[in-house]
Design an enzyme around this catalytic site. Sequence first.
Site, PDB file in Angstrom:
ATOM      1  N   SER A 293      51.693  49.417  -9.487  1.00  0.00           N
ATOM      2  CA  SER A 293      50.734  48.676  -8.548  1.00  0.00           C
ATOM      3  C   SER A 293      50.263  47.486  -9.190  1.00  0.00           C
ATOM      4  O   SER A 293      49.652  47.637 -10.216  1.00  0.00           O
ATOM      5  CB  SER A 293      49.603  49.389  -8.094  1.00  0.00           C
ATOM      6  OG  SER A 293      48.509  48.888  -7.307  1.00  0.00           O
ATOM      7  N   ARG A 294      50.317  46.372  -8.832  1.00  0.00           N
ATOM      8  CA  ARG A 294      50.185  45.265  -9.660  1.00  0.00           C
ATOM      9  C   ARG A 294      48.778  44.694  -9.454  1.00  0.00           C
ATOM     10  O   ARG A 294      48.027  43.775 -10.174  1.00  0.00           O
ATOM     11  CB  ARG A 294      51.091  43.958  -9.290  1.00  0.00           C
ATOM     12  CG  ARG A 294      52.313  44.337  -9.609  1.00  0.00           C
ATOM     13  CD  ARG A 294      53.235  42.980  -9.604  1.00  0.00           C
ATOM     14  NE  ARG A 294      54.526  43.460  -9.583  1.00  0.00           N
ATOM     15  CZ  ARG A 294      55.595  43.675  -8.828  1.00  0.00           C
ATOM     16  NH1 ARG A 294      55.231  43.610  -7.278  1.00  0.00           N
ATOM     17  NH2 ARG A 294      56.821  44.025  -8.923  1.00  0.00           N
ATOM     18  N   VAL A 295      47.989  45.325  -8.318  1.00  0.00           N
ATOM     19  CA  VAL A 295      46.505  44.942  -8.136  1.00  0.00           C
ATOM     20  C   VAL A 295      45.541  45.985  -7.947  1.00  0.00           C
ATOM     21  O   VAL A 295      44.295  46.117  -8.700  1.00  0.00           O
ATOM     22  CB  VAL A 295      46.489  44.306  -6.710  1.00  0.00           C
ATOM     23  CG1 VAL A 295      45.023  43.772  -6.248  1.00  0.00           C
ATOM     24  CG2 VAL A 295      47.307  42.907  -6.696  1.00  0.00           C
TER      25      VAL A 295
ATOM     26  N   ASP B 224      52.858  43.244  -3.855  1.00  0.00           N
ATOM     27  CA  ASP B 224      52.105  43.675  -4.894  1.00  0.00           C
ATOM     28  C   ASP B 224      52.320  44.833  -5.660  1.00  0.00           C
ATOM     29  O   ASP B 224      51.486  45.267  -6.406  1.00  0.00           O
ATOM     30  CB  ASP B 224      50.529  43.300  -4.539  1.00  0.00           C
ATOM     31  CG  ASP B 224      50.030  42.049  -3.955  1.00  0.00           C
ATOM     32  OD1 ASP B 224      50.521  40.993  -4.253  1.00  0.00           O
ATOM     33  OD2 ASP B 224      49.226  42.289  -3.038  1.00  0.00           O
ATOM     34  N   GLY B 225      53.425  45.162  -5.554  1.00  0.00           N
ATOM     35  CA  GLY B 225      53.938  46.300  -6.264  1.00  0.00           C
ATOM     36  C   GLY B 225      54.769  47.575  -5.258  1.00  0.00           C
ATOM     37  O   GLY B 225      54.845  47.158  -4.327  1.00  0.00           O
TER      38      GLY B 225
END
Length: 513
Positions: free
Chosen positions: A363-365, A338-339
Amino acid sequence: MIDIQKIGRGILDKLDSVQEIEDDRSCGRITYAGDGIIHISGLEDVKYNELLEIQGGYHALALNLEKFSVGAVLLSGAEKVRYGDLVYSTGKTVQMRVGEELLGRIVDPLGDPVDGLAAIASQEYRPVEFPAPSIMDRAKVNKPLQTGILAIDSMIPIGRGQRELIIGDRQTGKTAIAVDTILNQKGQDVICIYVSIGQKASSLAKIVNTLRNEGALAYTCIVSSTADDPVPLQYLAPYSGCALAEYFMYQGKDVLIVYDDLSKHAVAYRTMSLLLKRPAGREAYPGDVFYLHSRLLERAAKLSEEKGGGSITALPIVETLAGDISAYIPTNVISITDGQIYLESELFNSGVRPAVNVGLSVSRVGGSAQRAAVRQISGQLRVNLAQYRELAIFMQFGSDLDAETAKTLSRGAKMTDALKQRQYLNYSVKDMVVLLTVSQSDLVDKIPEKRMHAFVEGLPDYIRVNRPQLLEAIDPDKKVSEELRSKMLAVAAEYIDCSVGEDAARPLAAEEN
């Protein structure tokens, strides 16, 4: 004359003397043994990843299921197993010992202690391979996992239940970030698991001593498979660590697990696959190497409240060669996680530590899990740093600077210095709110560049001793009011007078005159 009846009686006598084996398990014989690999014929009803028992008390893991034979890797007895030995199916997969008793201990991928201390009392086990939680069993990542590292928590935040890759060349501080994150979980009600895959025993010993000296070993379990362990144990180590993490997650607890590192894990799997004569693909890795890591990392999740609300936060580490993030394993793991936090050798060697490349890190979350105060203050931080680096590169060609450009370059350099952080120095969330507020204000113009790093390190201690009420007034889950911001800047101005004094940077206008 040949006495046929005598020969027949001799055969019958021998048959009568043979003891019957009362074992209803499927049984076969080894037809090849070498390099930690065995081939077995006559073994039926075997599952993929099934644990096999070899006469003499040794064990193997079934990986190749062919029409007339089974290919397996030895977990023990590599020097003892011989051609013709009997092999039995067990009907079960490899299992990892789990329980609270493993905290504070160093264990192998089967859950047996390797730290020379007393035996582990727990007799509870979980299979090392287990289905990942379904989509319906998961909840949104909405609670932060603080690393204590200013550059990461402000720009690349990690949430509980997230999978954040740490990627970079060797000796760029990847393990240091993971260890700092573990140390920062003290008192945060987070259980930590550190999985060592193919590391040197001396490197692991340093990490163990650090965790013990900082009091972090009490809530940490170390799953160890060092470089001199058999390749199958290195292959099993991350799955075993994940099985232990799942034990706590399904009890509703938050777990942080570090896989150090998945590059060596992929190499161990490649070694086994080539010895088993599986077809090789790109970079000689087998075709299912993506599934190797996807089925591991998908087990990290934030469970819904109906399932207990526990979480596993995974920090996989991947090593690159000469910064090549387009290689096979790095691209695979980047697409699964997620990143990523990308560490750069050039930044590390120039003294920027942690050597986080803000442009390639993401950071995708975690942004949805970031504390409100930190999110408010750090909103423009990434953009400002990117503008500074772009301008700094352009100014290398040489040119006269106008006042505004000089100010931008000076502030960018000081912001970079503010984000430098030595190992084992972790900031609390309130400290971060203060540092981010001050380092992006006009006050930094009064601080010489060479004193900026020392100023940032000393400011939290100054406030803690002289203005503790200011820290008490900060609520990380609420936006910072203008009044509170003014108080922070006033205290910072006091500290500038105390620490910098006559060395204060002169105004740019004065320098021009």
